[in-house]
Design a protein around this motif. Structure first.
Motif, PDB file in Angstrom:
ATOM      1  N   LEU B 151     -12.897 -41.992 -19.912  1.00  0.00           N
ATOM      2  CA  LEU B 151     -11.859 -41.362 -19.091  1.00  0.00           C
ATOM      3  C   LEU B 151     -11.476 -40.012 -19.698  1.00  0.00           C
ATOM      4  N   GLY B 152     -11.353 -39.019 -18.857  1.00  0.00           N
ATOM      5  CA  GLY B 152     -10.762 -37.753 -19.278  1.00  0.00           C
ATOM      6  C   GLY B 152     -11.620 -36.904 -20.190  1.00  0.00           C
ATOM      7  N   THR B 190       3.147 -39.145 -24.799  1.00  0.00           N
ATOM      8  CA  THR B 190       2.143 -39.026 -23.733  1.00  0.00           C
ATOM      9  C   THR B 190       1.684 -37.588 -23.538  1.00  0.00           C
ATOM     10  N   LEU B 195      -6.161 -33.962 -23.736  1.00  0.00           N
ATOM     11  CA  LEU B 195      -7.542 -34.198 -23.308  1.00  0.00           C
ATOM     12  C   LEU B 195      -8.374 -33.019 -23.810  1.00  0.00           C
ATOM     13  N   ALA B 276     -10.397 -42.769 -24.318  1.00  0.00           N
ATOM     14  CA  ALA B 276     -10.191 -41.346 -24.000  1.00  0.00           C
ATOM     15  C   ALA B 276      -9.805 -40.560 -25.244  1.00  0.00           C
ATOM     16  N   LYS B 278      -7.176 -39.203 -25.777  1.00  0.00           N
ATOM     17  CA  LYS B 278      -5.775 -39.485 -26.080  1.00  0.00           C
ATOM     18  C   LYS B 278      -5.479 -40.901 -25.611  1.00  0.00           C
ATOM     19  N   TRP B 280      -4.479 -43.480 -23.251  1.00  0.00           N
ATOM     20  CA  TRP B 280      -4.581 -43.300 -21.794  1.00  0.00           C
ATOM     21  C   TRP B 280      -3.525 -44.123 -21.082  1.00  0.00           C
TER      22      TRP B 280
END
Lengths: 177, 351, 693
Positions: B151-152, B190, B195, B276, B278, B280
């Motif tokens: 992801l990302g 967050t 990313l 990811a 970071k 996620w």
């Protein structure tokens, strides 16, 4: 670049000059002639270098000596008097908790520090709920808490037995958290 | 490892001023990641400022009921703190599932937030890596990607963030307190990690010289349940393939469910690790589950929707079902009241 | 009348080197105190094939603390270059990524490492090949495989037998690239004293190191002294000296007589210390409906390094394990631009008992019979390969005893039928075997030091096997005294010649020499020897090896749990039952068996050195990314053995135990994982992703 530091190692005060790049492990092994802690990976991935700093177990390979100026260290060579063995060392012998012996001083320092952590109320990843911890630990707790010490000879079964022997011999503590 | 000068910080603001003025300076905290990287040649600072003796090692209750965690609190002490264990089990569990007892005794809250990727190419200076050496290329593209992002990711970087703690903090909507030359500021976790985009060398939004001083955990509503679950390639002491942090409350009675059926989710906060660059936050799934009955089907569908955007690589397509199943299991268990993730089979045998 | 002495062979005895080891005071190679050492950090190739065009050491030479930088341009010329692995720095050619291309010598380890990073190298790269695949068109049949076995064998017409069989298993199994990874990194401390070379080396054999290095440096073996009283594991990777020993000894020729210390980093060990080749195993079994085998074919594909051949004998166990009229085995090898493979615990048997033992499980299911009964049914009367009788073959007893202890009788054969608290649970079994060999060329010396006290000298090495203790016990038994009366001296070429601690031959081969020396001592000096009396004894071949097939056997049982949601796999129980002849020390023997099984668990679940063929590089080259088992991975594990003395295994009656514990372990776990989940995984390791639904 060099710096003068003092370390208290196994009851002896040692003042010496180190390169700022020198780790505690290399300071002990190459500078102070204390080769009880071992270098197995040099990156905090095997635990062979485990020593107690102010009573807490750490990987001495990832600690810069200069950052620990003034610290008190205990290695497996200093856990007991020269003529005696620490109960954990005795237990490793009784249970054959090693083969080649290279990871062993780190395992033993780790086990000593680990039981102190448990007695201080520290949980592990397999502790359930937020209830009490303390010794005696069950086998699963011992295994999880000792997983930072790799043994390629595969002595884990006997290491767990040795820690059980040592914790049964020592006063048991239930820690209410 | 190049020679470097060593200084010990005595005051946070002075440390920030010194570091900000000198791009060759790095902060040294627990050292578990930095000393590793010094040896590998990933970083070669000219000066280290040791911040471990700064007075940043306390844990305090905040007036609003939250907790303030000093940046220099050691991971093991944080995981063992009674307030953390009882009110934020997701955080305690995440910390305890990371690294080893020895490493947790050294690693700090602030350092853990800045933990860098375990991408094997990032860690070997003989291979190209945009994160390590911008513009050199990404060796993971077309390479070994078992532990990489689904992801990302970007064409410049496929790396994942390896921290467990950060995943829990993301699910808790924690804030990072940062001291810069302009004073303190607060950054949501967050938004703290980035990313990769076309700047994969930047893991976080911090500027050079910024010093993390604390992490603040918000107060949680009564009846909130949380859990962390990590899936990895051995039983302990390994980085996550996939991990899940979940913080949920329920609209009805606090979630035990009734004979009439499963409880209804109130707020669901769900973060995935190991997937990811970071932690996620699974916002699509969160939205789908808010106010929904906590049925297996609903949970699974919500995760399917979240993971519809996943782009698997050569070696890691398994992370999609693994993330779906693991998150489903965690939410199922929180809804049915066990609340601590999946115990190991052995622990189940032992009362 | 016999006098019962304490601590003799067969008795439980605490490790005599144990007290020093639990304190950390037993010196390993790096830890011997030497005066004024220099520290070495190597330069390594960053291409897989080609040549060095320029190598600029200017900055490194000028760096603080640097004493010398050595490259192919100025390194000492070696006298012997036949072994291309050892012939380093003799030309600009690069044979694999990570190969030594130079070294920095400095006053501190920090300075050496920092300076090494300052050396600039330009290469001309040639296309390289680093990926083992079954469809390669350059696979070849080596002249022989490791340990001198024939490359191929054929009895009868197995293809026709399998084609005509009622039940056929025809599958491909793979085992990955694996690294030995002993906890003590390979280490050499070298010093030239005049024309003599003194080495503190982390090795499985001091005399083999001397014998190998002597022609490389063009000196007599007696001019090399090798010392290794304590060695932190080897598992085969320290069985032969690797290039770092040569590099360190060469560097010590540039140190003005100062000792040079070099311990490989963990990362370097993935390139320079040997490893187990990946294997691709095509197994075909043909049987009648009852499970009686009519044909066995085991075809193996594996790799070696282009610069030096090492062909693992993976198909060898299929030649003797089960009865079948028709049988064929083969080895085909790819020469790749990769590091040099070598021994890793039970070379041949360890990977070679994975494919066939999983295939037997598949055959049992296809025939609808219990996998233990299938093995019993196909038990041969004589060694199918040699036609000789087995000196001792107790496989069936191991299986039966294991079944009894493990609770096998209650097993429901249906896969994926036991879900307990979210975990699918199953059990599996596999056979184990390992040959019993005795190495010739071992001599021991015994001296009566003072009343009732004997020194026993032999150049053996204890790599964790318990040799310090077991050889003491053997000597005590042979001399008729207590273990405490023996002063064992090992790990030094100043002692009589000894063979390598490898192939499960150490205790039996060295022990035979000690027994021969004790006999010579008593023959010459009687029961009342004078102080200073001494004798030497040399052990020859085991004559029974001409008449009998000598093998150990075992049965491995595993219980596996696989998480229904996440696919995580755990080995909740493991039992090994072994028949290995006489057990010299039950305490250390149990540790050896358990250690082998634990490494087998790692092979089953974790171990996998990942080759990125683009770079010709093992990318997961450390302990964080190359997983070996942690303490938490090993739960209820036990090892037991049959009480026996192998009368054909020499006076000692023992067959060696270092390797059999790993053999079959991975197959038992894979078979249990199938029983748990209904998912048959034929490619190791068994990671969570294989079991995701």
């Amino acid at each position: 670049m060099d710096a003068e530091i003092t370390l208290h190692v196994d009851g002896r005060e040692r003042t010496f000059t180190v390169d700022t790049r020198t780790t505690l492990l290399d300071a002990l092994r190459d500078r102070l002639g204390n080769t009880s802690p071992k270098k197995g990976c040099d990156h905090g991935q095997c635990g062979a270098c485990t020593v107690l700093v102010e009573g807490r177990r750490i990987n001495s390979c990832l600690a810069l000596a200069v950052a620990h100026d003034g610290a008190t260290l205990t290695t497996a060579a200093g856990l007991a008097d020269e003529t005696d063995l620490h109960p954990m060392q005795r237990a490793f012998l009784d249970q054959d908790g090693f083969q080649c012996g290279y990871c062993t001083p780190g395992q033993i320092c780790s086990a000593v520090g680990m039981l102190q952590e448990a007695n201080a109320g520290h949980p592990s990843a397999v502790s359930t709920g937020d209830g009490p911890t303390g010794t005696p630990l069950n086998d699963e707790e011992i295994r999880e808490r000792m997983s930072g010490n790799l043994c390629r000879c595969g002595a884990y079964v006997n290491i767990v037995a040795a820690i059980n022997q040592a914790q049964q011999a020592a006063p048991q503590v239930r820690q209410e958290s | 490892m190049k020679p470097f000068e060593f200084q010990r910080a005595t005051d946070p603001s002075e440390a920030v001023a010194t570091a900000t003025a000198d791009p060759g300076t790095r902060y040294l905290a627990g050292g578990t990641n930095l000393v590793d990287h010094l040896k590998l040649g990933i970083t070669a600072p000219e000066r280290l400022i040791d911040i471990t003796r700064l007075p940043l090692d306390g844990i305090e209750e905040l007036p609003d009921g939250g907790l303030r965690l000093g940046a220099m609190v050691r991971n093991s002490d944080l995981a063992a703190h009674p307030q953390v264990r009882s009110r934020y089990p997701v955080l305690s569990q995440a910390l305890l599932s990371g690294a080893s007892g020895q490493l947790r005794n050294a690693a700090t809250t602030g350092g853990n937030l800045l933990q860098r990727t375990r991408c094997v190419y990032f860690q070997d200076v003989t291979t190209p890596c945009n994160k390590r050496e911008p513009g050199s290329g990404c060796s993971a593209l077309g390479g070994y990607t078992r532990y990489h992002a689904i992801l990302g990711a970007s064409e410049h970087c496929l790396a994942v963030n390896p921290s467990d703690m950060s995943v829990a903090l993301a699910a808790l909507d924690a804030h990072v307190t940062v001291l810069g030359t302009d004073g303190e500021r607060s950054i949501p976790v967050t938004e703290f990690h980035r990313l990769p985009g076309d700047e994969p060398n930047r893991d976080t939004v911090l500027e050079h010289g910024d010093l993390i001083t604390a992490v603040e955990l918000p107060a949680l509503p009564a009846g909130t349940r949380s859990a962390y679950r990590k899936v990895r390639d051995r039983a302990s002491y390994a980085f996550a393939l996939v991990s899940v942090a979940a913080v949920v409350d329920f609209e009805d009675d606090g979630g035990a469910g009734t004979s009439a059926g499963p409880p209804t989710f109130g707020t669901v906060r769900l973060a995935l690790g190991g997937v990811a660059h970071k932690p996620w936050r699974a916002t699509v799934a969160e939205e789908a589950l808010r106010g929904a009955p906590a049925t297996e089907e609903n949970i699974r569908q919500a995760l399917e929707a979240e993971l519809a955007q996943a782009v698997p690589l050569h070696d890691n397509a398994f992370k999609i079902p693994m993330a779906r199943n693991t998150a489903t299991a965690v939410l199922r268990e929180l809804a049915t009241g066990s609340g601590t993730g999946t115990p190991t089979p052995e622990n189940r045998e032992q009362p | 009348m016999t006098v019962q002495h304490t601590g003799t062979a067969g008795q439980d005895l605490e490790r005599i080197d144990g007290v020093a080891k639990v304190r950390g005071l037993a010196p390993y190679a790096y830890e011997h105190q030497v005066d004024n050492p220099l520290y070495l950090h190597p330069l390594q190739a960053t291409i897989s094939r080609g040549r060095i065009e320029t190598i600029d050491t200017t900055q490194a030479q000028a760096a603080p603390g640097v004493v010398a930088v050595m490259t192919h341009l100025d390194a000492p010329r070696l006298a012997g270059t036949d072994d291309a692995e050892l012939a380093i720095l003799q030309s600009p050619a690069v044979g694999f990524r990570g190969q030594f291309i130079g070294a920095v010598l400095a006053e501190t380890p920090e300075a050496a490492r920092a300076a090494a990073a300052l050396v600039r190298v330009e290469y001309t790269e040639e296309p390289h090949e680093a990926e083992l695949r079954a469809d390669r068109d350059d696979l070849y049949a080596p002249e022989q495989v490791n340990a001198g076995f024939p490359t191929d064998t054929r009895d009868g017409d197995p293809e026709s037998a399998i084609a005509a069989a009622q039940v056929v298993v025809d599958q491909t199994y793979t085992t990955p690239f694996e690294h030995n990874n002993p906890m003590e990194p390979h280490t050499t401390v070298a010093q030239w004293v005049g024309d003599e070379l003194v080495l503190h080396d982390s090795t499985q054999g001091v005399h083999p190191v001397r014998q190998t290095l002597a022609p490389v440096f063009g000196i007599a073996p007696e001019k090399i002294r090798v010392i290794a009283p304590n060695v932190g594991g080897g598992f085969g990777s320290k069985g032969v000296p690797h290039a770092h020993v040569v590099l360190t000894a060469m560097a010590a020729q540039r140190s003005n007589g100062r000792p040079v210390k070099y311990a490989l980093t963990r990362q370097q060990m993935f390139f320079l210390a040997g490893y187990r080749t990946p294997t691709i195993q095509h197994v075909r079994l043909g049987a009648d409906a009852s499970g009686q085998l009519s044909g066995i074919i085991h075809d193996v594909i594996e790799q070696t390094s282009r610069i030096k051949e090492f062909a693992e004998q993976t198909a060898v166990p299929a030649r003797m394990m089960y009865a079948a009229e028709n049988r064929a085995t083969s080895h085909r090898v790819a020469k790749l631009d990769v590091p040099v493979p070598s021994w890793m615990r039970a070379p041949g048997e360890c990977p070679g008992m994975f494919g066939p033992e999983v295939a037997m499980d598949e055959l049992a299911e296809a025939c609808g019979i219990d996998p233990i009964e299938l093995r019993v049914l196909n038990e041969p009367d004589i060694d199918p390969e040699s036609g000789k009788p087995f000196a001792s073959r107790h496989l069936v007893e191991c299986l039966r005893e294991g079944a009894r202890r493990f609770g096998w009788a209650d097993r429901d054969p249906q896969p994926r039928s036991r879900l307990v608290d979210g975990w699918y649970t199953g059990t599996g079994v596999a056979s184990s075997t390992y040959p019993a060999r005795r190495q010739t060329g071992n001599t021991a010396r015994i001296r009566h030091d003072r009343a009732g006290r004997y020194s026993v000298q032999i150049g053996a090495v204890d790599i964790g096997t318990g040799a310090w203790t077991a050889l003491t016990q053997i000597a005590a038994e042979a001399l008729g005294c207590n273990a405490a009366d023996i002063d064992l001296q090992i790990g030094d070429t100043d002692f009589p010649v000894a063979t390598v601690a490898g192939g499960s031959t150490g205790t039996t081969s060295w022990g035979a020499a000690i027994i021969a020396a004790a006999q010579a001592f008593r023959d010459r000096h009687g029961d009342q020897p004078a102080v200073g009396a001494h004798a030497e004894g040399e052990a020859g071949e085991n004559p029974a090896a001409q008449e009998y097939a000598l093998h150990s056997f075992g049965a491995q049982f595993a219980e596996v749990q696989v998480h229904a949601d996440t696919g995580e796999i755990r080995v909740s129980r493991m039992l090994g039952v072994f028949s290995a002849g006489r057990i010299i020390n039950p305490r250390t023997a149990r540790s050896q068996f358990l250690g082998g099984m634990t490494m087998g668990l790692g092979m089953a679940l974790h171990e996998n050195s990942v080759m990125d063929p683009r770079f010709g590089m093992i990318v997961n080259h450390d302990f964080a990314e190359y997983h070996i088992p942690t303490n938490a991975d090993v739960r209820d594990m036990e090892a037991v053995w049959l009480d026996e003395v192998d009368e054909h295994a020499g006076k000692l009656g023992a067959r060696g135990i270092g390797e059999i514990g790993i053999v079959g372990a991975a197959a038992a776990i894979a078979n249990a994982a199938y029983h748990a989940t209904g998912i048959r995984v034929r490619d190791l390791p068994l990671t969570a992703d294989r079991f995701l639904a």
